[in-house]
Design an enzyme around this catalytic site. Structure first.
Site, PDB file in Angstrom:
ATOM      1  N   HIS A  18       8.010  -9.858  -4.218  1.00  0.00           N
ATOM      2  CA  HIS A  18       7.325 -11.078  -3.760  1.00  0.00           C
ATOM      3  C   HIS A  18       8.312 -12.255  -3.709  1.00  0.00           C
ATOM      4  O   HIS A  18       8.324 -13.030  -2.754  1.00  0.00           O
ATOM      5  CB  HIS A  18       6.183 -11.457  -4.724  1.00  0.00           C
ATOM      6  CG  HIS A  18       5.016 -10.509  -4.732  1.00  0.00           C
ATOM      7  ND1 HIS A  18       4.560  -9.905  -5.876  1.00  0.00           N
ATOM      8  CD2 HIS A  18       4.207 -10.066  -3.736  1.00  0.00           C
ATOM      9  CE1 HIS A  18       3.502  -9.145  -5.592  1.00  0.00           C
ATOM     10  NE2 HIS A  18       3.269  -9.215  -4.295  1.00  0.00           N
ATOM     11  N   LYS A  42      -9.522  -6.297  -6.740  1.00  0.00           N
ATOM     12  CA  LYS A  42      -8.880  -5.710  -7.917  1.00  0.00           C
ATOM     13  C   LYS A  42      -9.299  -6.470  -9.170  1.00  0.00           C
ATOM     14  O   LYS A  42      -9.588  -7.663  -9.111  1.00  0.00           O
ATOM     15  CB  LYS A  42      -7.365  -5.813  -7.769  1.00  0.00           C
ATOM     16  CG  LYS A  42      -6.821  -5.192  -6.498  1.00  0.00           C
ATOM     17  CD  LYS A  42      -5.355  -5.551  -6.323  1.00  0.00           C
ATOM     18  CE  LYS A  42      -4.821  -5.052  -4.988  1.00  0.00           C
ATOM     19  NZ  LYS A  42      -3.468  -5.555  -4.703  1.00  0.00           N
ATOM     20  N   ARG A  91       5.927  -2.984   2.924  1.00  0.00           N
ATOM     21  CA  ARG A  91       6.903  -2.077   2.309  1.00  0.00           C
ATOM     22  C   ARG A  91       7.005  -0.751   3.031  1.00  0.00           C
ATOM     23  O   ARG A  91       8.047  -0.121   3.049  1.00  0.00           O
ATOM     24  CB  ARG A  91       6.507  -1.794   0.846  1.00  0.00           C
ATOM     25  CG  ARG A  91       6.630  -2.992  -0.072  1.00  0.00           C
ATOM     26  CD  ARG A  91       5.882  -2.764  -1.363  1.00  0.00           C
ATOM     27  NE  ARG A  91       4.456  -2.597  -1.107  1.00  0.00           N
ATOM     28  CZ  ARG A  91       3.564  -2.241  -2.000  1.00  0.00           C
ATOM     29  NH1 ARG A  91       3.940  -1.991  -3.232  1.00  0.00           N
ATOM     30  NH2 ARG A  91       2.295  -2.128  -1.675  1.00  0.00           N
ATOM     31  N   SER A 129       2.813  -4.182  -8.129  1.00  0.00           N
ATOM     32  CA  SER A 129       2.296  -4.810  -9.349  1.00  0.00           C
ATOM     33  C   SER A 129       1.684  -3.767 -10.276  1.00  0.00           C
ATOM     34  O   SER A 129       1.908  -3.778 -11.492  1.00  0.00           O
ATOM     35  CB  SER A 129       1.260  -5.873  -8.987  1.00  0.00           C
ATOM     36  OG  SER A 129       1.838  -6.848  -8.149  1.00  0.00           O
TER      37      SER A 129
HETATM   38  N1  COA Z   1       7.486  -6.241  -2.851  1.00  0.00           N
HETATM   39  C1  COA Z   1       6.907  -5.482  -3.790  1.00  0.00           C
HETATM   40  N2  COA Z   1       5.581  -5.267  -3.853  1.00  0.00           N
HETATM   41  C2  COA Z   1       4.820  -5.863  -2.929  1.00  0.00           C
HETATM   42  C3  COA Z   1       5.353  -6.676  -1.931  1.00  0.00           C
HETATM   43  C4  COA Z   1       6.746  -6.861  -1.907  1.00  0.00           C
HETATM   44  N3  COA Z   1       7.335  -7.610  -0.988  1.00  0.00           N
HETATM   45  N4  COA Z   1       4.350  -7.112  -1.160  1.00  0.00           N
HETATM   46  C5  COA Z   1       3.232  -6.589  -1.653  1.00  0.00           C
HETATM   47  N5  COA Z   1       3.510  -5.846  -2.725  1.00  0.00           N
HETATM   48  C6  COA Z   1       2.545  -5.076  -3.522  1.00  0.00           C
HETATM   49  C7  COA Z   1       2.043  -5.822  -4.702  1.00  0.00           C
HETATM   50  O1  COA Z   1       2.878  -5.574  -5.803  1.00  0.00           O
HETATM   51  C8  COA Z   1       0.652  -5.259  -4.867  1.00  0.00           C
HETATM   52  O2  COA Z   1       0.673  -4.035  -5.570  1.00  0.00           O
HETATM   53  P1  COA Z   1      -0.670  -3.355  -6.184  1.00  0.00           P
HETATM   54  O3  COA Z   1      -1.452  -2.857  -5.029  1.00  0.00           O
HETATM   55  O4  COA Z   1      -0.117  -2.301  -7.040  1.00  0.00           O
HETATM   56  O5  COA Z   1      -1.400  -4.429  -6.954  1.00  0.00           O
HETATM   57  C9  COA Z   1       0.226  -4.982  -3.436  1.00  0.00           C
HETATM   58  O6  COA Z   1       1.425  -4.798  -2.713  1.00  0.00           O
HETATM   59  C10 COA Z   1      -0.470  -6.126  -2.762  1.00  0.00           C
HETATM   60  O7  COA Z   1      -0.588  -7.211  -3.630  1.00  0.00           O
HETATM   61  P2  COA Z   1      -0.327  -8.698  -3.253  1.00  0.00           P
HETATM   62  O8  COA Z   1       0.919  -8.855  -2.442  1.00  0.00           O
HETATM   63  O9  COA Z   1      -0.381  -9.473  -4.512  1.00  0.00           O
HETATM   64  O10 COA Z   1      -1.513  -9.045  -2.287  1.00  0.00           O
HETATM   65  P3  COA Z   1      -2.982  -8.498  -2.225  1.00  0.00           P
HETATM   66  O11 COA Z   1      -3.012  -7.392  -1.226  1.00  0.00           O
HETATM   67  O12 COA Z   1      -3.553  -8.232  -3.564  1.00  0.00           O
HETATM   68  O13 COA Z   1      -3.672  -9.814  -1.604  1.00  0.00           O
HETATM   69  C11 COA Z   1      -5.281 -11.065  -0.348  1.00  0.00           C
HETATM   70  C12 COA Z   1      -4.747  -9.699  -0.788  1.00  0.00           C
HETATM   71  C13 COA Z   1      -5.575 -11.959  -1.514  1.00  0.00           C
HETATM   72  C14 COA Z   1      -4.257 -11.751   0.563  1.00  0.00           C
HETATM   73  C15 COA Z   1      -6.549 -10.726   0.471  1.00  0.00           C
HETATM   74  O14 COA Z   1      -7.400  -9.909  -0.335  1.00  0.00           O
HETATM   75  C16 COA Z   1      -7.307 -11.955   0.905  1.00  0.00           C
HETATM   76  O15 COA Z   1      -6.931 -12.601   1.863  1.00  0.00           O
HETATM   77  N6  COA Z   1      -8.400 -12.283   0.168  1.00  0.00           N
HETATM   78  C17 COA Z   1      -9.239 -13.411   0.501  1.00  0.00           C
HETATM   79  C18 COA Z   1     -10.590 -12.947   1.070  1.00  0.00           C
HETATM   80  C19 COA Z   1     -10.516 -12.772   2.565  1.00  0.00           C
HETATM   81  O16 COA Z   1     -10.194 -13.688   3.308  1.00  0.00           O
HETATM   82  N7  COA Z   1     -10.865 -11.562   3.060  1.00  0.00           N
HETATM   83  C20 COA Z   1     -10.892 -11.285   4.453  1.00  0.00           C
HETATM   84  C21 COA Z   1      -9.526 -11.001   5.025  1.00  0.00           C
HETATM   85  S1  COA Z   1      -9.161  -9.287   4.949  1.00  0.00           S
END
Ligand code: COA
Length: 160
Positions: A18, A42, A91, A129
């Protein structure tokens, strides 16, 4: 107006992957808003305040990185901020499938909203994560995968 992008995520916890995305995006954008999702599908181990605090510590020397919690729809938050660009890291093919759906949903909700994808650097493409949480819980080393402040917080939260 500044060229601003929103980088949303759960960041539970933030990883070096990140951090790498934010640092590289600063070469493209003037300002990055790291939007920490308060609620997601989550079940987080860190509270929104803890996740915001970790990111604030990591980027404390970057004036053009703003860290904020957000709740509700991402498109509503982006509209409130007056920003029409979302940044997400990819990724692998699995991420692509999930991210392309999320991008299309966001555009269906707000056609002005666009998502920019950045490939995660190879050295971070195997970490996530949840994998980091598992390694700490089982007593392994996560050095090089997360910022030292995150490593310390994880150890105090997950190890006896
Ligand atoms: N390097 C390493 N890991 C990465 C990464 C990177 N560059 N980018 C993403 N990841 C991993 C994270 O570690 C995480 O791992 P996990 O699945 O084991 O927890 C996963 O990819 C994604 O996590 P993160 O990047 O923190 O984002 P997320 O997918 O949890 O976030 C939101 C999602 C919050 C953006 C999305 O749910 C959202 O927009 N929510 C608001 C509600 C909404 O508008 N919904 C409608 C739209 S779909």
């Amino acid at each position: 107006m500044k060229n601003t992008v929103i980088y949303p995520g759960s960041f539970d916890p933030p990883t070096n992957g990140h951090i790498n995305i934010v640092e590289r995006s600063l070469k493209i954008f003037d300002r990055v808003i790291v939007a920490v999702a308060e609620h997601s599908t989550k079940v987080p181990i860190f509270s929104p305040a803890e996740r915001v605090e970790m990111m604030q510590t990591i980027f404390s020397t970057h004036k053009n990185v703003i860290i904020e919690p957000f709740s509700g729809l991402l498109m509503t938050y982006a509209r409130q901020k007056g920003v029409q660009k979302i940044l997400r890291g990819i990724r692998n093919v699995g991420d692509y499938e999930f991210e392309s759906q999320m991008m299309l949903v966001n555009r269906a909700l707000d056609p002005e909203l666009d998502t920019i994808f950045m490939m995660t650097e190879g050295r971070f493409s195997h970490i996530s994560s949840s994998i980091i949480r598992e390694i700490v819980t089982l007593g392994g080393s996560i050095t090089g995968m997360v910022h030292p402040v995150v490593e310390q917080k994880l150890k105090s939260k997950l190890t006896p």
